[in-house]
Design a protein around this motif. Sequence first.
Motif, short mmCIF file in Angstrom:
data_model
loop_
_atom_site.label_atom_id
_atom_site.label_comp_id
_atom_site.label_asym_id
_atom_site.label_seq_id
_atom_site.Cartn_x
_atom_site.Cartn_y
_atom_site.Cartn_z
N ARG A 50 0.84 8.18 -3.04
CA ARG A 50 -0.41 8.70 -2.51
C ARG A 50 -1.49 8.72 -3.59
O ARG A 50 -2.68 8.55 -3.30
N ALA A 51 -1.08 8.89 -4.83
CA ALA A 51 -2.04 8.93 -5.93
C ALA A 51 -2.74 7.58 -6.12
O ALA A 51 -3.86 7.53 -6.62
N VAL A 52 -2.08 6.49 -5.71
CA VAL A 52 -2.71 5.17 -5.80
C VAL A 52 -3.96 5.12 -4.92
O VAL A 52 -4.94 4.44 -5.23
N PHE A 53 -3.93 5.86 -3.82
CA PHE A 53 -5.04 5.85 -2.86
C PHE A 53 -5.97 7.04 -3.05
O PHE A 53 -6.81 7.32 -2.19
N GLY A 54 -5.83 7.75 -4.17
CA GLY A 54 -6.76 8.84 -4.47
C GLY A 54 -6.32 10.20 -4.02
O GLY A 54 -7.03 11.18 -4.26
N GLY A 55 -5.18 10.34 -3.36
CA GLY A 55 -4.73 11.65 -2.90
C GLY A 55 -3.81 12.30 -3.91
O GLY A 55 -2.64 11.95 -4.02
N THR A 56 -4.34 13.21 -4.72
CA THR A 56 -3.55 13.85 -5.76
C THR A 56 -3.92 15.32 -5.85
O THR A 56 -4.80 15.80 -5.17
N ALA A 57 -3.25 15.99 -6.75
CA ALA A 57 -3.60 17.39 -7.01
C ALA A 57 -4.94 17.50 -7.72
O ALA A 57 -5.51 18.57 -7.83
N ILE A 108 -1.75 2.03 6.08
CA ILE A 108 -1.88 2.77 4.82
C ILE A 108 -0.98 4.01 4.78
O ILE A 108 -0.30 4.25 3.76
N PRO A 109 -0.93 4.85 5.82
CA PRO A 109 -0.04 6.03 5.74
C PRO A 109 1.43 5.69 5.47
O PRO A 109 2.04 6.30 4.57
N PRO A 110 2.04 4.72 6.18
CA PRO A 110 3.44 4.42 5.85
C PRO A 110 3.62 3.77 4.48
O PRO A 110 4.66 3.96 3.84
N ILE A 111 2.62 3.02 4.02
CA ILE A 111 2.70 2.45 2.67
C ILE A 111 2.66 3.57 1.63
O ILE A 111 3.45 3.60 0.68
N ALA A 112 1.76 4.53 1.81
CA ALA A 112 1.64 5.65 0.88
C ALA A 112 2.87 6.54 0.92
O ALA A 112 3.19 7.21 -0.06
N ALA A 113 3.57 6.55 2.04
CA ALA A 113 4.80 7.35 2.18
C ALA A 113 6.03 6.61 1.66
O ALA A 113 7.12 7.18 1.59
N GLY A 114 5.88 5.32 1.33
CA GLY A 114 7.02 4.53 0.87
C GLY A 114 7.90 4.05 2.00
O GLY A 114 9.01 3.56 1.76
N GLU A 115 7.41 4.15 3.23
CA GLU A 115 8.18 3.71 4.40
C GLU A 115 7.91 2.26 4.76
O GLU A 115 8.71 1.63 5.46
N ALA A 116 6.77 1.71 4.33
CA ALA A 116 6.43 0.31 4.57
C ALA A 116 6.12 -0.34 3.23
O ALA A 116 5.56 0.28 2.34
N VAL A 117 6.51 -1.61 3.09
CA VAL A 117 6.35 -2.35 1.84
C VAL A 117 5.21 -3.35 1.99
O VAL A 117 5.17 -4.12 2.97
N ALA A 118 4.27 -3.36 1.04
CA ALA A 118 3.11 -4.24 1.09
C ALA A 118 3.21 -5.33 0.03
O ALA A 118 3.89 -5.17 -0.99
#
Length: 378
Positions: A50-57, A108-118
């Motif tokens: 998620r941090a790759v897409f800007g979603g972090t603490a 994007i959501p499944p990629i960020a979750a590690g459920e889909a591979v890009a």
Amino acid sequence: MAEFRLSAEHQRFATWARATAAEHIAPLARHDGRVNRPLLREMGARGLLRAVFGGTAEPDQAAALQLCLLREAIAQVSGEAETALALQGLGSYPILQSGTRDLAARWIPPIAAGEAVAAFALSEPGAGSDAAALELRAEPDGQGWRLTGEKTWISNAPDADIYSVFARTTPGTRSKGVTAFAVPGDSAGLTGEPIDMLSPHPIGHLTFDGVRVGPESVLGEVDDGFAVAMRTLDLFRPSVGAYAVGMAQAALDTTVEHVKTRQVHGAPLARQQAVAHRIADMVAQLEAGRLLVYAAAAAYDAGDEPQEQTRRSAIAKLFATEAAQQIVDGCVQLHGAVALRSGHLLEQLYRDVRSLRIYEGASEIQRTIIAREVIGIR
């Protein structure tokens, strides 16, 4: 160089990423040359993807600098984890930046979750460094297109769930006639096979036999796909330098400990001036590479002119990857034969570091880009 000093927020972010990767991700590495889905899912669950897409603490982190800090931190812990994270970002960024809202919401959501591979599918058998020489054909078919041809040296192929594919829509126009498409990995007519590498890495060859894509799959504008590719690479090239910096830091850390404890003629190896001076030179190279990477990231985040971003990205990737090669080699030399034993950290780094000077634009291409910008010849 004070403008590139890391803030407390930057430092906390890097510390969190490194600690998370060390505790939860590195134990899942398996180095078998195929996509490691359990590792990706754990990276998703821990927030690293998620941090790759800007979603972090730390939501105020800038995109390019955050990506560089992330890659550098994880590279110090696990090359496989770092590569898996980077490939998710590289393969999906064209969808995020240029895809329709529906397409981005789907992938994007499944990629960020590690459920889909890009995967990012640009290179071809006859179009590596000369990316504008693409021959994969996208021929009109009703309101869509059919893709026919090959791609090769595609990271995460043939196991990816979604590919950002660049194809020729207008013959004879080089970069001006390329269109980007999002192509699902299970599309009819799409096949592939893995390629074995010096260092185990998920990479392969793809064959497109009339693969059908609709207008909703277009990323950006028709015939403007080369710009989509270049915007992606301008973001990710500095972060390749960050990967190199992290790798070199890992090599240097273990070497400093080695020369402090290794006894030669009754004294630590570090007491020999030749050894101490070599360590000093490597530290200087490493710090210079790190600052160039941060400078390139800052230029991207500040919205500098595209040519300036491209120039700084090329300088960062060139210097940092060449320096990392020299640093890892120097660390192997200071360790001696033990560093070449299978399973040793430096043996792995020695194999891993070589590819950084080739992919996402070889060092020779980066030199061409820099010279072209400085001299002004197009």
